[in-house]
Structures are given as structure tokens and as C-alpha cells.
Scaffold this motif. Structure first.
Motif, PDB file in Angstrom:
ATOM      1  N   GLY A 483       0.812  -1.338  -0.126  1.00 55.35           N
ATOM      2  CA  GLY A 483       0.120  -0.122  -0.025  1.00 55.35           C
ATOM      3  C   GLY A 483       0.844   1.179   0.085  1.00 55.35           C
ATOM      4  O   GLY A 483       0.045   2.392   0.133  1.00 55.35           O
ATOM      5  N   ASN A 486      -0.652   3.396  -2.712  1.00 56.35           N
ATOM      6  CA  ASN A 486      -2.076   3.221  -2.979  1.00 56.35           C
ATOM      7  C   ASN A 486      -2.924   3.625  -1.613  1.00 56.35           C
ATOM      8  O   ASN A 486      -2.780   3.055  -0.420  1.00 56.35           O
ATOM      9  N   SER A 487      -3.508   4.851  -1.512  1.00 56.31           N
ATOM     10  CA  SER A 487      -4.318   5.142  -0.239  1.00 56.31           C
ATOM     11  C   SER A 487      -5.454   4.638   0.079  1.00 56.31           C
ATOM     12  O   SER A 487      -5.987   4.617   1.201  1.00 56.31           O
ATOM     13  N   ASP A 488      -5.996   3.504  -0.835  1.00 60.26           N
ATOM     14  CA  ASP A 488      -7.138   2.694  -0.544  1.00 60.26           C
ATOM     15  C   ASP A 488      -6.686   1.578   0.430  1.00 60.26           C
ATOM     16  O   ASP A 488      -7.533   1.021   0.966  1.00 60.26           O
ATOM     17  N   ILE A 489      -5.487   1.434   0.469  1.00 60.88           N
ATOM     18  CA  ILE A 489      -4.832   0.320   1.435  1.00 60.88           C
ATOM     19  C   ILE A 489      -4.747   0.882   2.855  1.00 60.88           C
ATOM     20  O   ILE A 489      -3.823   1.727   2.873  1.00 60.88           O
ATOM     21  N   HIS A 490      -5.343   0.670   3.931  1.00 60.27           N
ATOM     22  CA  HIS A 490      -5.300   1.195   4.920  1.00 60.27           C
ATOM     23  C   HIS A 490      -4.309   0.710   6.044  1.00 60.27           C
ATOM     24  O   HIS A 490      -4.612  -0.419   6.756  1.00 60.27           O
ATOM     25  N   GLN A 493      -5.859   0.928  11.247  1.00 57.50           N
ATOM     26  CA  GLN A 493      -7.279   0.705  11.135  1.00 57.50           C
ATOM     27  C   GLN A 493      -7.633   0.630  12.714  1.00 57.50           C
ATOM     28  O   GLN A 493      -6.935  -0.072  13.356  1.00 57.50           O
ATOM     29  N   MET A 499      -7.058   4.747   7.780  1.00 54.54           N
ATOM     30  CA  MET A 499      -6.161   5.508   6.576  1.00 54.54           C
ATOM     31  C   MET A 499      -5.158   4.992   6.537  1.00 54.54           C
ATOM     32  O   MET A 499      -4.544   4.061   7.034  1.00 54.54           O
ATOM     33  N   SER A 500      -4.369   5.584   5.336  1.00 56.95           N
ATOM     34  CA  SER A 500      -3.093   5.152   4.954  1.00 56.95           C
ATOM     35  C   SER A 500      -2.005   6.119   5.656  1.00 56.95           C
ATOM     36  O   SER A 500      -2.250   7.457   5.860  1.00 56.95           O
ATOM     37  N   GLU A 514      -3.194  16.557  -1.721  1.00 55.53           N
ATOM     38  CA  GLU A 514      -3.982  15.191  -1.577  1.00 55.53           C
ATOM     39  C   GLU A 514      -3.390  14.452  -0.120  1.00 55.53           C
ATOM     40  O   GLU A 514      -4.261  13.582   0.241  1.00 55.53           O
ATOM     41  N   ASN A 517      -5.140  13.444   3.196  1.00 55.26           N
ATOM     42  CA  ASN A 517      -5.964  12.161   3.084  1.00 55.26           C
ATOM     43  C   ASN A 517      -5.192  10.875   3.889  1.00 55.26           C
ATOM     44  O   ASN A 517      -5.526   9.773   3.731  1.00 55.26           O
ATOM     45  N   GLU A 518      -3.986  11.189   4.170  1.00 57.76           N
ATOM     46  CA  GLU A 518      -2.940  10.309   4.537  1.00 57.76           C
ATOM     47  C   GLU A 518      -2.489  10.693   5.872  1.00 57.76           C
ATOM     48  O   GLU A 518      -2.446  11.854   6.519  1.00 57.76           O
TER      49      GLU A 518
END
Length: 622
Positions: A483, A486-490, A493, A499-500, A514, A517-518
Motif C-alpha cells: 500500500g 495506494n491510499s485505498d490500502i489502510h 485501522q 487511513m493510510s 492530497e 487524506n494520509e
């Protein structure tokens, strides 16, 4: 924030009846949550008697408003005395007066705006009163949007009411002429002159002026990253105040000296302007035609500055030669550079290179490579087992090279809305320093949130203003290899929240739009600052009748505690001591990245409740 404000008539009444110093002391306690030192109380007793004589002049309108002890936004500095109203053109106007108890001083011609005088029983270098008054006004104009919007005419001056001016006195030497022109200096016997100066700009009362100064929208100071290009073109972007100016001028003086190898150690906690000062030094020493570089171990600030500058008119090769990593000097010959400015020196390592197999000791190599080395150090920000750049380590190699050592400390506070007490509160709450005060003035947006989602929502909202808000976390979650881009892989958790970590491809996470978002870690954000920071405290910090650190809860991908498990088997007590220091220093650093606010979520619920109690009533938990 203004501590005391009244109309002229009430001020004269308070002084005449010997009420003024008690009223100021009470307001300092109520509004700043600070105790007044005896010498400060005595200075009010003395100075206000002189200001009474100045203000009773009938040429100063009775409706003019007086402010005493105005705290400059985003700093811990206070203006002594303000007289406000309107000038003859009907413009909002204020005279800002710096009051001094001085009786003697000596000029220091080799440094701009620096004098030598007796403070606290010692003869020390400090800034000229005119420079101080002018710099405070510059800060107010830089931070207060309403001062700019209403075009409030701020006129600085200094009043040394105990100072007997002699013929050819050093106080008014021509070397200070530039700042005296900007902020006239008045001395003993100048009561009428100061009254006339005030009445020139205050012709009529207007209570709105102090309201605009005190309640104006505070826009953060110019971003260091945004101002680098302009600074390199020779434009002054940041006004250095008080101890910053003293350290800056001393650094230039040290660099100019033609003597043996020199090392200047500058101490400073979070928010004391170390990086601003380092960049100012870089520009000034460049302009002296010296071979100088800015050095950090952490790549994040270097990459941010590089991107800002290469987006402009500077070639990449030129910028790369200004900003270097701390491992760049393993093969440098002695005195190869005129000056190396080392920011975040506490993060220096022994070995260099990707595999930590190059060189011998970065501190030694930097001192060897430069005629003058300037180290900015905070021993409480050493956050990995590899960090060796302590004050003691630097001094050890100074002795090895027989280098001349100079040392100073920065105290002025510019982060956390200038709240010294917030930083002391952090040190006390984390049990880094139990003697630090745990009662702060709350002139800073700190919230203990009930969920990580609440922190994220707050940061996303604040980031809409100017892309200067970010989330960070303790390194308690593994960085998933798949990840990294890839910010879709968190990686992180917590229940339904995910979030990544900041993406591996981004070395400019602090300014990339952006990346809000991380989540950044200590290695991403150390040496940088934001307007607002959201902090997730992981399981490596808990509360159980005291602060508990647990290095076993750190992620296995975290290299900051490398080697600690092996040491734990050999020397359990020493390993736990090192881990405790690193974990507490890590969160101290994360919690002090925000200029205007900090939003906190704790995985450990007991810690969360403890922090809430300490915010509501610190003494409940002592």
C-alpha cells in the motif's frame, strides 16, 4: 490578548491611587493564567508612574484608550503600553511603547541592532529598544488581519525613563539610526517630548481601534516554505525578534572571525523558530559570498524547500547544493566549507548511507568539514535509538578538534499560538518534566476527541482554508508494503476508521494537497509545522496511575527502536529507559507541530480520560 485596557481618565485614576500594578497582576492571572514575578510587578510600579506623567498631558485626548501588556498573536511576546484613537485625518491609530528600566548600555557596532546592558545581574547582549519596538509592530502587522484591513497606523517608540542620556551616548549612536528613525527612543526628562509624539498621532478617542487589535482575525505568519524564493532574492520575509535577532547577529559575527575552527550550539524547544532562523542565516551567509549549506538528517523539510524553490526560478543543481543530508560529509576534507548550518541536529546518526555503513560519526564529520558549524539542538526531540546529536556529543567532538565553542538558547515561542504554557503542559502531562507548569492559558485550540473520525473531520475542515492541516500518528501500525503507493490500502485501522500512512512516493507530504487524506509519522513531519495537527496516540503510550510507555506496541516496520529488543535481553532497565525517552519525545514532537491547534485521539481510553481531566482541572490529577 490585552491584559489591561481602560480610557485615559481611568488609567490616570488607577495610577494615582496606586491601584494599577495590582489590577495588571490580577488580569495577568485571570487572562494569561500566569503568576507575576516580583521584578515584573516592581517594573509596573515604576514605569506606570512615568507613563502617568506622560499621559496627563492635556494634548492627549481623555477618550483615548490605553492597553497594557498586549500579547502579540502567535507568540509569547507582550507589548508594554499602547495608546490608541484616531489621528488628524480620522484614521485609526495607535502608539506602541516599549518600556525599559535600563540605566546604562554599550553599543555593539559589529552586529546590527545589538547592544550590551545589564539584565538580571549580568552584562549581556540584547536588541536595541528601538529595534524591539519596531519588530513587535511588524509582527502585529504580519499576524493581525484587522490591523491591515482597517489600515491602523501603528507607530512604535521606546521609553527608557531611568536612562540619563549623555552627550554622544551609545544609545543613540549612528549605528542604530535606521531603527531609531522607525521607532524613536525617549529617555529620562523626555516626558513632554513623548507626550507630543503621542498627541501627534492620537487626536481623538476611538474604542474600535483596540477592539480591532485585540479581536482581529489572526492569520498565520508567512509560511517559511512559501517565502524561501523571496528570501534568496534578498527580500526580508521574516522579522527576527528578541533572542532570535541576538542569535542571528552572533552567528554572522562568528562566521566572520578568522580563527580556529568554531562551533555554535543553539538550543531551542518546539516552536522557538529554529528553522526560520537557520534559513535566515543561510541566506545572510550566502550574501557574504561564503560557501554555506543547510543540513538536516530528515529529508522531509529539505524536499519541501527544494520543491518550493525549483517551482520558481532556481535551477535544481543550485538548490541541491544548498540543502544537504547529514550523511554528505563522510569524505569531506577539513574546512572544505565556510559554514554548515545543521537543523534538527539531535537527529544526527553515527553511520551514514542507505545501509548505515559509511563514515564514522556525522557530528564529527560535519565539524571536520566546516570552518564554522552551527547546530540547532533540542535534546528532547531525539526520537530513535540512532539519534546521537545531543549537546554532549557535539561538545565531545568540539574538544577533539579543539574548536572554539559558542552557545545560546532560544526562548521566544511562535508555535502553539505562542503558548509557552501549552508546551510546559505537554512536558508535565507526558512526565518528561514534572517541574514544568501544567496550567496553560487555553489560548490555543486543543481538543481530546472521542474517535479518530472526529479528528479527521476537524483536520479536513481546517485544511480547506489553506492546505496547512495534517494528521499524524505514533508508529504503532505496520506500513503495508503493497500500500505504499495506494491510499485505498489502510495501514492504520481502528474499528471502522481506516487511513493510510503517507505514500512512499511522496517526499513532500507536508504540502501536497492530497496528502491530507494520509497520516504522517514522526519521520515525515519532524522539522515542519502546520496550522492544525491531528494526533493519534497509539498503544505505545498508556495511562495507569501514571504515564506508561510500551515499546512492544510499536510497529515491526518501525526502525526508530532498532536494536532495543537485543538490549532488553542484556540490560532490561537500560532498554526501558531508552524506549521511554524515545516514545515520550516522539509524542512531544507530534503534539507540538500545530501553530494554531491540536486535536488528539488516544487508543488507550484511560489515557484519553486522563488528558481530558488534565485539561479541565490540572490539579485534580496531581
Amino acid at each position: 490578548m490585552i491584559v489591561y485596557q481602560e480610557a485615559k481618565k481611568q488609567f490616570l485614576h488607577d495610577v494615582r491611587l496606586d491601584l494599577i500594578e495590582d489590577k495588571i497582576e490580577q488580569k495577568v492571572r485571570e487572562r494569561l493564567h500566569k503568576k507575576t514575578a516580583p521584578n515584573e510587578f516592581m517594573s509596573w510600579m515604576n514605569s506606570m508612574q512615568y507613563m502617568y506623567k506622560v499621559m496627563e498631558d492635556k494634548s492627549i485626548p481623555d477618550e483615548s484608550m490605553i492597553a497594557i501588556e498586549y500579547r502579540i498573536p502567535n507568540s509569547n511576546k507582550r507589548v508594554d503600553f499602547i495608546v490608541s484613537g484616531e489621528d488628524q485625518m480620522g484614521r485609526e491609530s495607535a502608539v506602541v511603547i516599549e518600556l525599559k528600566q535600563w540605566q546604562k548600555m554599550e553599543k555593539v557596532e559589529s552586529k546590527e541592532a545589538i547592544v550590551k546592558t545589564n539584565l538580571h545581574g549580568r552584562n549581556v547582549e540584547t536588541i536595541h529598544p528601538s529595534y524591539q519596538a519596531w519588530s513587535y509592530v511588524s509582527m502585529i502587522e504580519d499576524y493581525n488581519e484587522d490591523v491591515r484591513r482597517y489600515k491602523i497606523n501603528l507607530k512604535p517608540c521606546a521609553y527608557l525613563h531611568n536612562y540619563r542620556l549623555k552627550e554622544n551616548d551609545d544609545l543613540v549612536n549612528e549605528c542604530y539610526e535606521y531603527y531609531i528613525d522607525k521607532a524613536p527612543v525617549f529617555t529620562r526628562g523626555d516626558t513632554d517630548r513623548l507626550s507630543k509624539f503621542i498627541s501627534k498621532y492620537i487626536k481623538k478617542g476611538n474604542p474600535d481601534v483596540l477592539y480591532h487589535i485585540d479581536h482581529g482575525r489572526i492569520v498565520p505568519s508567512k509560511s517559511l516554505q512559501d517565502s524561501l524564493s523571496s528570501m534568496l532574492r534578498g527580500n526580508q520575509e521574516f522579522t527576527l525578534i528578541d533572542d532570535q535577532k541576538v542569535v542571528f547577529e552572533r552567528a554572522l559575527e562568528i562566521v566572520k572571525k578568522e580563527e580556529k575552527k568554531k562551533v555554535y550550539i543553539v538550543h531551542g524547544g518546539p516552536g522557538t523558530g529554529k528553522t526560520v532562523l537557520a534559513i535566515n542565516m543561510l541566506v545572510a551567509i550566502l550574501n557574504m559570498d561564503q560557501n554555506v549549506m543547510y543540513v538536516t538528517k530528515n529529508s522531509a523539510p529539505r524536499e519541501v524547500y527544494r520543491k518550493k524553490l525549483t517551482d520558481g526560478k532556481y535551477r535544481k543543481a543550485y538548490i541541491d547544493n544548498l540543502f544537504k543530508g547529514s550523511g554528505s560529509f563522510t569524505e569531506a576534507i577539513s574546512d572544505d566549507f565556510d559554514c554548515l548550518i545543521v537543523d534538527e541536529a539531535h537527529r544526527l546518526n553515527e553511520k551514514s548511507g542507505m545501509f548505515q555503513n559509511l563514515g564514522e560519526n556525522q557530528v564529527k564529520e560535519i565539524i571536520n568539514a566546516a570552518k564554522t558549524s552551527i547546530f540547532f539542538v533540542d535534546d528532547f526531540q531525539m526520537v530513535t535509538t540512532k539519534d546521537i546529536g545531543s549537546t554532549n556529543e557535539i561538545k565531545k567532538w568540539c574538544r577533539y578538534f579543539d574548536a572554539e565553542v559558542y552557545e545560546d538558547t532560544l526562548l521566544s515561542q511562535f508555535r502553539c499560538n505562542g503558548s509557552d504554557s501549552y508546551l510546559s503542559w505537554i512536558d508535565n502531562v507526558l512526565e518528561i518534566n514534572l517541574e514544568a507548569t501544567d496550567d496553560f492559558d487555553f489560548d490555543y485550540d486543543i481538543r481530546i476527541c472521542d474517535s479518530p473520525e472526529e479528528v479527521r473531520e476537524l483536520i479536513l475542515e481546517k485544511n480547506k482554508i489553506n492546505n496547512k492541516s495534517r494528521m499524524v500518528a505514533g508508529y504503532c501500525w505496520n506500513w503495508i508494503k503493497e500500500g505504499k503507493n495506494n491510499s485505498d490500502i489502510h495501514d492504520i485501522q481502528i474499528g471502522d476508521f481506516g487511513m493510510s500512512w503517507n505514500l512512499g512516493s511522496s517526499s513532500t507530504w507536508a504540502i501536497d494537497p492530497e496528502s491530507v487524506n494520509e497520516i504522517g509519522c514522526i519521520h515525515t513531519c519532524q522539522g515542519l509545522e502546520f496550522d492544525y495537527v491531528g494526533v493519534i496516540i497509539g498503544e505505545d503510550l498508556r495511562y495507569d496511575d501514571g504515564i506508561i510507555t510500551d515499546f512492544t506496541k510499536r510497529a515491526r516496520t518501525d526502525q526508530s527502536l532498532k536494536g532495543l529488543k537485543g538490549l532488553y535481553k542484556k540490560n532490561k532497565e537500560e532498554a526501558l529507559k531508552i524506549a521511554d525517552r524515545i516514545i515520550k519525545n516522539t509524542y512531544r514532537t507530534l503534539l507540538t507541530r500545530g501553530q494554531k491547534g491540536c486535536y488528539i485521539y488516544c487508543v488507550d481510553k484511560d489515557l484519553q480520560e486522563y488528558l481530558k481531566k488534565r485539561l479541565k482541572n490540572p490539579s485534580d490529577c496531581l
